[in-house]
Design a protein around this motif. Structure first.
Motif, PDB file in Angstrom:
ATOM      1  N   ARG A   7     -14.990   2.357  14.270  1.00 43.74           N
ATOM      2  CA  ARG A   7     -14.479   1.124  14.985  1.00 43.74           C
ATOM      3  C   ARG A   7     -12.939   0.882  14.839  1.00 43.74           C
ATOM      4  NH1 ARG A   7     -17.853  -2.249  17.881  1.00 43.74           N
ATOM      5  NH2 ARG A   7     -16.443  -3.960  17.150  1.00 43.74           N
ATOM      6  N   ASP A  25     -26.732  -0.061  10.838  1.00 42.66           N
ATOM      7  CA  ASP A  25     -27.808  -1.120  10.685  1.00 42.66           C
ATOM      8  C   ASP A  25     -28.579  -1.509  11.632  1.00 42.66           C
ATOM      9  OD1 ASP A  25     -27.059  -1.630   7.752  1.00 42.66           O
ATOM     10  OD2 ASP A  25     -25.363  -2.969   8.426  1.00 42.66           O
ATOM     11  N   ASP A  74     -19.918  -3.756  22.209  1.00 42.41           N
ATOM     12  CA  ASP A  74     -20.526  -5.070  21.835  1.00 42.41           C
ATOM     13  C   ASP A  74     -21.334  -5.826  23.101  1.00 42.41           C
ATOM     14  OD1 ASP A  74     -19.567  -4.251  19.282  1.00 42.41           O
ATOM     15  OD2 ASP A  74     -17.557  -5.241  19.554  1.00 42.41           O
ATOM     16  N   SER A 124     -24.252   2.061  19.563  1.00 44.21           N
ATOM     17  CA  SER A 124     -22.970   1.265  18.879  1.00 44.21           C
ATOM     18  C   SER A 124     -22.396   2.025  17.643  1.00 44.21           C
ATOM     19  CB  SER A 124     -23.277  -0.044  18.600  1.00 44.21           C
ATOM     20  OG  SER A 124     -24.553  -0.069  17.438  1.00 44.21           O
ATOM     21  N   LYS A 125     -23.166   3.068  17.219  1.00 48.32           N
ATOM     22  CA  LYS A 125     -22.803   3.688  15.778  1.00 48.32           C
ATOM     23  C   LYS A 125     -23.068   2.964  14.744  1.00 48.32           C
ATOM     24  CE  LYS A 125     -21.440   7.333  18.124  1.00 48.32           C
ATOM     25  NZ  LYS A 125     -22.304   8.509  18.092  1.00 48.32           N
ATOM     26  N   ASN A 126     -23.139   1.643  14.786  1.00 47.57           N
ATOM     27  CA  ASN A 126     -23.545   0.799  13.538  1.00 47.57           C
ATOM     28  C   ASN A 126     -25.101   1.166  12.998  1.00 47.57           C
ATOM     29  OD1 ASN A 126     -24.166  -1.523  11.833  1.00 47.57           O
ATOM     30  ND2 ASN A 126     -23.573  -3.003  13.202  1.00 47.57           N
ATOM     31  N   LYS A 129     -14.442  -1.318  22.535  1.00 47.09           N
ATOM     32  CA  LYS A 129     -15.340  -2.378  21.741  1.00 47.09           C
ATOM     33  C   LYS A 129     -15.930  -3.299  22.401  1.00 47.09           C
ATOM     34  CE  LYS A 129     -11.931  -2.185  17.782  1.00 47.09           C
ATOM     35  NZ  LYS A 129     -11.016  -3.086  16.952  1.00 47.09           N
ATOM     36  N   TYR A 150     -18.908   4.213  10.047  1.00 53.37           N
ATOM     37  CA  TYR A 150     -19.012   3.208  11.097  1.00 53.37           C
ATOM     38  C   TYR A 150     -17.641   2.474  11.022  1.00 53.37           C
ATOM     39  CZ  TYR A 150     -19.953  -0.707  13.675  1.00 53.37           C
ATOM     40  OH  TYR A 150     -20.092  -1.938  14.564  1.00 53.37           O
ATOM     41  N   LYS A 151     -17.050   2.123   9.733  1.00 54.90           N
ATOM     42  CA  LYS A 151     -15.830   1.405   9.514  1.00 54.90           C
ATOM     43  C   LYS A 151     -14.601   2.258  10.427  1.00 54.90           C
ATOM     44  CE  LYS A 151     -12.919  -1.197   6.550  1.00 54.90           C
ATOM     45  NZ  LYS A 151     -12.731  -1.716   5.081  1.00 54.90           N
ATOM     46  N   LYS A 194     -21.929   3.582   6.319  1.00 55.13           N
ATOM     47  CA  LYS A 194     -21.292   2.198   6.637  1.00 55.13           C
ATOM     48  C   LYS A 194     -19.597   2.669   6.551  1.00 55.13           C
ATOM     49  CE  LYS A 194     -24.460  -0.588   4.322  1.00 55.13           C
ATOM     50  NZ  LYS A 194     -24.830  -1.673   3.324  1.00 55.13           N
TER      51      LYS A 194
END
Length: 771
Positions: free
Chosen positions: A645, A584, A657, A580-582, A653, A641-642, A638
């Motif tokens: 997206r 967190d 997701d 997801s590359k997120n 997406k 990641y932004k 962060k």
């Protein structure tokens, strides 16, 4: 030298073809194996525009001698040459000669000396020395009464013609003959007599009883292979007029329609016969009381029953004063066909309830699946065996003396009646060569038998048809197995090879590979094309593909030309999810994975022993890296990641997701027989779904393939072939995670045997009655 050279070339050619076949991939076409299409048989599998077949018409007078247990007959055969060839001789089958003193059936059969032998066992080893079997030819003359030259070669007789029989011409000749009927209880056989000690009467089933014309066809000339006992009969069609003379109080069941009912039947029997035509239930033409009376009285003199049959390939009859006779009319597409049964009182309690109803059911199912039943009658005769002929068949199924019967006896009786009545369609109408390809009648018929059984009652305990029932055979010792496409006399494990395996294969083809709509249309097309003709396996294979647009060469190659079995295993499963590359989410997972993989036992052991490390003793040695973790989420992570997206499309997406799970599964073909992969996915939430992967997935890599399955739900278990559709021989390797399946064994208990077809006295019904 020239002969040696030719022989060498022939050997080289055979070896080359054999190697070519072995080296062929499982999805290579069968063109070079199948017969070349021509004006007689097309590439589509249909008869060609110049297709022809011979014809043989018979007029026969036959007498049954109950004292001598002998058949004596005189017949006139009119043989029509519809081929383009001039024939200088004719071949006639003398099938009773398999029981002659010089029979090859006795001399060519293997035998061993058992630890314990009965008189009957030794009798069989000796070839029944006190029995004088075989056709005894008394006279063979042409239409002018002139003797004809003939030569008998075991079960075949060649008649030499003074001048060639040209295309389109007919010839008539007459044969007088007799033979001694065999005791079937002692010697076995498709026909014979069954003697009842209790009342001193006999049931006769008269089969292969007259000299019969062999088939002459476009693809092999004369079909004059010897009858050794296994391979049954290839015969031409024709019309029959048969006069059967028997003891005056006998009831005769026969191929064809009775011509002199007014002379033979009583007024009461004729009235019952008329009633039966429109009855929804069987009507007794000869009831039990009348049959029991006939058993005791034994009238003197004889009667002649006259029968005619049109466009049939054979003729058989049964005769006994013991017969009870019932009948009912069956509507087959607007025509009334008479379903009938003949049976002794010993079969009462089973046959009066089931036999004729089963005959009627069989006619309806087979007519739907193939062609409408074309003959006026269909008869089932109880005779403690199972064998088929046009319009008549002989079956088993007797209760115990107290009237009870086992489930095995009941369902065995229903099954054999369906099977033998079904043979009216294959091969009595769709007239394949049983001497060469037993599976073309037994296998196709066993397949339709399975369909009829399943439509008789829910969960009918079918012996053949379900894929799981053939597994033990398929995984057996390959030295004891032959391909389905094997000459009938060379088949090992006859029932499994010629009945069970082809029936299972066709059921799999219908339910799993093609689907019912495509299969049923193609199968019906084959039946319609080859009704009253002589098809070959090539015609069947081509028609099934021609009418469905399904390339089935891989299926025929695996199931019919090889001894491979089905064993598809799950070799490995890899589970993936999209990154997801997120940070967190992903950094946490990466950290857990790293810590799990980096773990080893030494630090734990050190702590248990109280070992204090240098850095723990001297904290001043710590620096930046003692508190830093590469997977800690930073502001730059962060921000990246932004930006990522913002660059994604709506579809991208949704994929990221959606929580999709990607399962890469590696399948291994351990058995060699390629099949569709049917995979059940059981999810962690308790739900499940099954996906079907066509067999063509193996076309480039026959031994091992990989396939990715994408699901939103997490899979708890994968299972191959969850409904046991493919005859997979090893179910333990069908699971991931692996699963062990316990095997069971049982104590052996010796049980007393009962005569074939009769229920044992100790059965489920009798035990229930004793409570």
């Amino acid at each position: 030298m020239r002969r040696l050279l030719i022989a060498g070339l022939m050997l080289f050619g055979f070896t080359t073809v054999a190697q070519q076949y072995q080296n062929q991939g499982k999805f290579e076409q069968l063109d070079y194996i199948l017969r070349s299409p021509n004006v007689y048989r097309t590439a589509s599998g249909a008869p060609g525009h110049m297709y022809w077949q011979q014809r043989a018409d018979y007029k026969i007078d036959v007498t049954l001698d109950e004292v001598k247990n002998q058949i004596k007959g005189s017949e006139t055969i009119t043989y029509t040459n519809n081929s383009p060839d001039d024939l200088t001789y004719l071949w006639v089958q003398l099938d009773q000669n398999m029981r002659a003193k010089n029979s090859q059936s006795y001399t060519s059969d293997e035998s061993t000396v058992p630890d314990r032998a009965t008189e009957g066992t030794i009798d069989a080893m000796m070839g029944y020395p006190d029995y004088d079997g075989g056709h005894k030819i008394q006279k063979l003359v042409d239409s002018q009464g002139k003797a004809m030259n003939y030569t008998i070669n075991y079960t075949m007789m060649r008649i030499d013609l003074e001048k060639p029989l040209k295309a389109g011409e007919s010839i008539s000749f007459s044969i007088d003959w007799y033979y001694n009927i065999n005791d079937r209880a002692r010697m076995g056989g498709r026909g014979g007599y069954d003697y009842f000690d209790e009342d001193g009467n006999t049931v006769y089933t008269i089969t292969q009883w007259f000299p019969r014309m062999a088939v002459y066809n476009d693809f092999e000339g004369w079909q004059n292979k010897q009858f050794l006992g296994s391979g049954e009969f290839a015969l031409p069609f024709g019309d029959y007029e048969v006069n059967i003379t028997v003891p005056a109080d006998h009831i005769v069941a026969s191929t064809g329609e009775l011509q002199n009912a007014d002379e033979i039947l009583t007024a009461a029997q004729k009235e019952r016969w008329e009633k039966s035509k429109t009855s929804e239930l069987p009507v007794l033409i000869v009831n039990k009381k009348e049959a029991e009376k006939a058993e005791k009285s034994k009238a003197s003199g004889t009667k002649t029953w006259k029968y005619k049959a049109e466009n049939v390939r054979d003729f058989a009859f049964g005769s006994s004063r013991k017969f009870i006779w019932d009948a009912m009319g069956v509507d087959i597409e607007g025509r009334t066909v008479m379903a009938m049964s003949y049976y002794p009182k010993e079969a009462w309690g089973l046959w009066d309830k089931y036999s004729t109803r089963v005959v009627a059911h069989t006619l309806k199912v087979y007519s739907r699946m193939s062609i409408p039943y074309p003959y006026p009658v269909a008869i089932s005769v109880e005779a403690a065996n199972g064998m088929e002929y046009p319009m008549i068949c002989f079956n088993y199924g007797r209760p115990a003396p107290d009237g009870t019967y086992s489930a095995r006896t009941k369902y065995g009786m229903i099954g054999v009646i369906i099977h033998e009545v079904g043979h009216n369609f294959f091969p009595m109408i769709v007239n394949s060569d049983e001497r060469q390809w037993t599976w073309m009648d037994e296998g196709l018929n066993s397949f339709l038998q399975f369909i009829a059984e399943q439509e008789w009652e829910p969960n009918y305990p079918s012996r053949r048809g379900p894929a799981g029932n053939i597994v033990s055979y398929m995984k057996g010792d390959k030295t004891n197995i032959r391909p389905i496409m094997t000459n009938s006399e060379n088949v090992i494990q006859f029932g499994n090879n010629a009945y069970g395996k082809p029936a299972t294969a066709l059921n799999i083809l219908r339910e799993t590979v093609m689907g019912r709509d495509l299969f049923d249309k193609a199968f019906k097309t084959y039946s319609e094309r080859w009704a009253f003709k002589h098809p070959t396996p090539t015609d069947f294979f081509r028609t099934m593909e021609d009418a469905s647009a399904v390339d089935l060469d891989w299926f025929w190659r695996g199931w019919f030309y090889s001894t491979d079995h089905v064993d598809i295993a799950i070799e490995n499963v890899q589970w993936y999810k999209l990154d997801s590359k997120n940070p967190d989410v992903e950094n946490k997972l990466k950290k857990e994975k790293r810590d799990s993989e980096a773990y080893h036992v030494t630090p734990d052991k050190n702590r248990e022993e109280g070992v204090v490390t240098v850095v723990e003793k001297h904290p001043e040695l710590k620096d930046f890296y003692n508190n830093w973790d590469e997977y800690d989420v930073t502001d730059s992570d962060k921000k990246a990641y932004k930006t990522f997206r913002a660059s994604l499309s709506a579809k991208e997406k949704e994929l990221i997701d959606g929580g999709y799970n990607f399962y890469e599964i590696k399948f291994e073909n351990k058995g060699g027989l390629v099949m569709p992969i049917i995979l059940k996915m059981s999810y962690t939430d308790g739900s499940s779904e099954t996906v079907h992967v066509p067999a063509e997935i193996w076309r480039k890599h026959e031994n091992e393939v990989s396939k990715v399955f994408i699901t939103k739900k997490e899979v708890a278990q994968f299972q191959i072939d969850p409904k046991r559709e493919t005859a997979d021989v090893d179910e333990e390797n069908n699971y991931w995670p692996p699963r062990s399946i316990p095997n069971r064994f049982e104590l052996y208990q010796r049980r007393e045997s009962t005569p074939r077809g009769q229920s044992p006295a100790d059965n489920e019904m009798s035990r229930a009655n004793r409570k």
